[in-house]
Design a protein around this motif. Structure first.
Motif, PDB file in Angstrom:
ATOM      1  N   ASP A  14       0.814  -1.209   0.000  1.00 13.81           N
ATOM      2  CA  ASP A  14       0.000   0.000   0.000  1.00 13.81           C
ATOM      3  C   ASP A  14       0.847   1.259   0.000  1.00 13.81           C
ATOM      4  N   THR A  15       2.040   1.189   0.558  1.00 11.18           N
ATOM      5  CA  THR A  15       2.894   2.367   0.526  1.00 11.18           C
ATOM      6  C   THR A  15       3.528   2.563  -0.837  1.00 11.18           C
ATOM      7  N   HIS A  54       5.122   5.441  -5.202  1.00 10.53           N
ATOM      8  CA  HIS A  54       6.026   6.173  -4.316  1.00 10.53           C
ATOM      9  C   HIS A  54       7.250   6.629  -5.115  1.00 10.53           C
TER      10      HIS A  54
END
Length: 173
Positions: free
Chosen positions: A84-85, A110
């Motif tokens: 999820d990051t 990210h």
């Protein structure tokens, strides 16, 4: 006491409050980690069969095998916290809609993510292994707010290509 001293005193109070709240959060995370470790130890002790109960354990395994054979195979869920990051959000635009017909999906990722991390995140979140991942670094734009000028942050975009028989529902929340 001058105005500057009052300002510095306010800053000191704020920093002390922030430090206190951080230390409380750290204590809570340490307690939660200790609880998880204790639960894992309990589970490991429970899974070890006692000397006279081997036959009971074998019977339980047989029952589990029987029930698992009849039940449909579910995708193995992995820890999706790291995934999820890496995946910030799916990008839903007109172009993304056209690409989804070609089994390609666009995600904002990210800024420090690489292709391998993105591939693993897609596999963990959606259960599909992509065949190709392309990354595009989008440069920040110069913006102006009145007299002041600035620059927006750069970000990364990933175009993920899936096998022809696989799809992802990116509109699902």
């Amino acid at each position: 006491m001058g105005i500057f001293d009052r300002f510095t005193q306010k800053q000191d109070k704020k920093t002390l409050q922030e430090k206190a709240s951080r230390s409380e959060r750290q204590k809570e995370t340490v307690k939660a980690a200790a609880k998880r470790a204790e639960e894992e130890k309990k589970k490991s002790f429970q899974s070890v069969p006692a000397a006279g109960k081997k036959s009971e354990v074998k019977e339980e395994k047989k029952e589990v095998e029987k029930t698992s054979a009849a039940a449909p195979v579910k995708a193995k869920k992995t820890d999706t916290a790291a995934a999820d990051t890496v995946l910030v959000r799916p990008i839903i635009t007109e172009k993304a809609g056209y690409l989804s017909a070609k089994h390609q999906y666009i995600f904002e990722v990210h800024p420090q993510a690489n292709k391998i991390m993105i591939q693993k995140a897609i596999e963990a979140n959606y259960g599909v292994r992509p065949i190709r991942v392309n990354i595009i670094t989008v440069a920040g734009r110069e913006v102006r707010y009145g007299r002041t000028t600035g620059r927006t942050n750069f970000w990364k975009k990933a175009i993920v290509t899936l096998p022809k028989d696989k799809t992802i529902d990116v509109y699902e929340v």
